[in-house]
Design a protein around this motif. Structure first.
Motif, PDB file in Angstrom:
ATOM      1  N   GLU A  44       0.843  -1.189   0.000  1.00  0.00           N
ATOM      2  CA  GLU A  44       0.000   0.000   0.000  1.00  0.00           C
ATOM      3  C   GLU A  44       0.877   1.237   0.000  1.00  0.00           C
ATOM      4  N   HIS A  45       0.388   2.287  -0.621  1.00  0.00           N
ATOM      5  CA  HIS A  45       1.178   3.517  -0.720  1.00  0.00           C
ATOM      6  C   HIS A  45       1.333   4.134   0.665  1.00  0.00           C
ATOM      7  N   GLY A  46       0.251   4.474   1.306  1.00  0.00           N
ATOM      8  CA  GLY A  46       0.260   4.862   2.713  1.00  0.00           C
ATOM      9  C   GLY A  46       0.804   6.225   3.074  1.00  0.00           C
ATOM     10  N   ASN A  47       1.590   6.862   2.218  1.00  0.00           N
ATOM     11  CA  ASN A  47       2.212   8.123   2.612  1.00  0.00           C
ATOM     12  C   ASN A  47       1.217   9.256   2.782  1.00  0.00           C
ATOM     13  N   LEU A  48       0.317   9.436   1.832  1.00  0.00           N
ATOM     14  CA  LEU A  48      -0.583  10.579   1.882  1.00  0.00           C
ATOM     15  C   LEU A  48      -1.519  10.529   3.079  1.00  0.00           C
ATOM     16  N   VAL A  49      -2.049   9.357   3.398  1.00  0.00           N
ATOM     17  CA  VAL A  49      -2.982   9.276   4.531  1.00  0.00           C
ATOM     18  C   VAL A  49      -2.273   9.457   5.871  1.00  0.00           C
ATOM     19  N   ARG A  50      -0.970   9.288   5.889  1.00  0.00           N
ATOM     20  CA  ARG A  50      -0.195   9.495   7.109  1.00  0.00           C
ATOM     21  C   ARG A  50       0.464  10.877   7.150  1.00  0.00           C
ATOM     22  N   GLY A  51       0.285  11.646   6.080  1.00  0.00           N
ATOM     23  CA  GLY A  51       0.878  12.972   6.015  1.00  0.00           C
ATOM     24  C   GLY A  51       2.382  12.954   5.846  1.00  0.00           C
ATOM     25  N   VAL A  52       2.904  11.893   5.231  1.00  0.00           N
ATOM     26  CA  VAL A  52       4.341  11.733   5.041  1.00  0.00           C
ATOM     27  C   VAL A  52       4.683  11.982   3.580  1.00  0.00           C
ATOM     28  N   CYS A  53       5.743  12.718   3.337  1.00  0.00           N
ATOM     29  CA  CYS A  53       6.201  12.987   1.978  1.00  0.00           C
ATOM     30  C   CYS A  53       6.937  11.755   1.438  1.00  0.00           C
ATOM     31  N   PRO A  54       6.580  11.289   0.236  1.00  0.00           N
ATOM     32  CA  PRO A  54       7.311  10.159  -0.359  1.00  0.00           C
ATOM     33  C   PRO A  54       8.787  10.494  -0.521  1.00  0.00           C
ATOM     34  N   ILE A  55       9.637   9.464  -0.447  1.00  0.00           N
ATOM     35  CA  ILE A  55      11.081   9.671  -0.465  1.00  0.00           C
ATOM     36  C   ILE A  55      11.730   9.159  -1.742  1.00  0.00           C
ATOM     37  N   GLY A  56      12.883   9.646  -2.035  1.00  0.00           N
ATOM     38  CA  GLY A  56      13.791   9.052  -3.019  1.00  0.00           C
ATOM     39  C   GLY A  56      13.294   8.922  -4.436  1.00  0.00           C
ATOM     40  N   GLY A  57      12.419   9.825  -4.897  1.00  0.00           N
ATOM     41  CA  GLY A  57      11.954   9.736  -6.270  1.00  0.00           C
ATOM     42  C   GLY A  57      10.895   8.672  -6.511  1.00  0.00           C
ATOM     43  N   TYR A  58      10.336   8.156  -5.442  1.00  0.00           N
ATOM     44  CA  TYR A  58       9.326   7.097  -5.513  1.00  0.00           C
ATOM     45  C   TYR A  58       8.143   7.513  -6.382  1.00  0.00           C
ATOM     46  N   THR A  59       7.690   8.753  -6.240  1.00  0.00           N
ATOM     47  CA  THR A  59       6.525   9.193  -7.014  1.00  0.00           C
ATOM     48  C   THR A  59       6.827   9.253  -8.508  1.00  0.00           C
ATOM     49  N   ALA A  60       8.083   9.356  -8.877  1.00  0.00           N
ATOM     50  CA  ALA A  60       8.459   9.325 -10.290  1.00  0.00           C
ATOM     51  C   ALA A  60       8.653   7.901 -10.784  1.00  0.00           C
ATOM     52  N   ARG A  61       9.162   7.003  -9.946  1.00  0.00           N
ATOM     53  CA  ARG A  61       9.442   5.629 -10.381  1.00  0.00           C
ATOM     54  C   ARG A  61       8.206   4.742 -10.401  1.00  0.00           C
ATOM     55  N   LEU A  62       7.266   4.940  -9.478  1.00  0.00           N
ATOM     56  CA  LEU A  62       6.091   4.071  -9.438  1.00  0.00           C
ATOM     57  C   LEU A  62       5.288   4.127 -10.739  1.00  0.00           C
ATOM     58  N   PRO A  63       5.011   5.309 -11.316  1.00  0.00           N
ATOM     59  CA  PRO A  63       4.275   5.320 -12.585  1.00  0.00           C
ATOM     60  C   PRO A  63       4.995   4.576 -13.714  1.00  0.00           C
ATOM     61  N   HIS A  64       6.321   4.575 -13.700  1.00  0.00           N
ATOM     62  CA  HIS A  64       7.066   3.825 -14.716  1.00  0.00           C
ATOM     63  C   HIS A  64       6.874   2.326 -14.520  1.00  0.00           C
ATOM     64  N   ALA A  65       6.723   1.905 -13.275  1.00  0.00           N
ATOM     65  CA  ALA A  65       6.560   0.474 -12.998  1.00  0.00           C
ATOM     66  C   ALA A  65       5.138  -0.003 -13.279  1.00  0.00           C
ATOM     67  N   VAL A  66       4.140   0.750 -12.825  1.00  0.00           N
ATOM     68  CA  VAL A  66       2.752   0.259 -12.876  1.00  0.00           C
ATOM     69  C   VAL A  66       1.849   1.050 -13.808  1.00  0.00           C
ATOM     70  N   GLY A  67       2.363   2.122 -14.391  1.00  0.00           N
ATOM     71  CA  GLY A  67       1.553   2.985 -15.244  1.00  0.00           C
ATOM     72  C   GLY A  67       1.007   4.159 -14.447  1.00  0.00           C
ATOM     73  N   PRO A  68       0.822   5.292 -15.113  1.00  0.00           N
ATOM     74  CA  PRO A  68       0.420   6.500 -14.399  1.00  0.00           C
ATOM     75  C   PRO A  68      -0.962   6.408 -13.751  1.00  0.00           C
ATOM     76  N   SER A  69      -1.910   5.796 -14.424  1.00  0.00           N
ATOM     77  CA  SER A  69      -3.264   5.696 -13.870  1.00  0.00           C
ATOM     78  C   SER A  69      -3.281   4.847 -12.606  1.00  0.00           C
ATOM     79  N   ARG A  70      -2.609   3.706 -12.643  1.00  0.00           N
ATOM     80  CA  ARG A  70      -2.567   2.810 -11.485  1.00  0.00           C
ATOM     81  C   ARG A  70      -1.790   3.448 -10.338  1.00  0.00           C
ATOM     82  N   ALA A  71      -0.689   4.136 -10.647  1.00  0.00           N
ATOM     83  CA  ALA A  71       0.086   4.808  -9.607  1.00  0.00           C
ATOM     84  C   ALA A  71      -0.763   5.873  -8.923  1.00  0.00           C
ATOM     85  N   LEU A  72      -1.494   6.663  -9.708  1.00  0.00           N
ATOM     86  CA  LEU A  72      -2.350   7.693  -9.123  1.00  0.00           C
ATOM     87  C   LEU A  72      -3.401   7.068  -8.219  1.00  0.00           C
TER      88      LEU A  72
END
Length: 106
Positions: A44-72
């Motif tokens: 689970e992504h979990g960062n937004l509901v916990r108020g935590v900023c994603p780290i290490g370029g994760y928000t850029a790499r996840l769409p490449h792995a699973v596609g932009p719609s699924r990442a969103l």
């Protein structure tokens, strides 16, 4: 910086996972070239509901792995997915029946 270094090793990076991965655990997986998951693994992504900023370029790499719609969808809904579904969306490459099998395969 550590996750960027992991992507820059110059050798294939293989990861094995089991249990529950939230946010940073998935960030590490997105740096691996090949991921083996135990069947009981959940993601689970979990960062937004916990108020935590994603780290290490994760928000850029996840769409490449699973596609932009699924990442969103993962970012906004905090949906928990199982290992088989993670494999179907290309977050992991292979599912093994248990932790030991996943570790041995990796």
């Amino acid at each position: 910086r550590g996750l960027t270094a992991l992507r820059s090793l110059g050798v294939p990076v293989v990861a094995a996972t089991h249990g529950k991965l939230i946010g940073g655990g998935i960030a590490v997986l997105t740096c691996a070239d090949y991921v083996v998951a135990a069947a009981e693994a959940t993601f689970e992504h979990g960062n937004l509901v916990r108020g935590v900023c994603p780290i290490g370029g994760y928000t850029a790499r996840l769409p490449h792995a699973v596609g932009p719609s699924r990442a969103l969808r993962m970012y906004l809904t905090n949906e928990t997915i199982g290992a088989d579904q993670a494999c179907a969306i290309r977050l992991v490459h292979e599912v093994q029946p248990g932790t030991v099998a996943a570790q041995q395969r990796a």
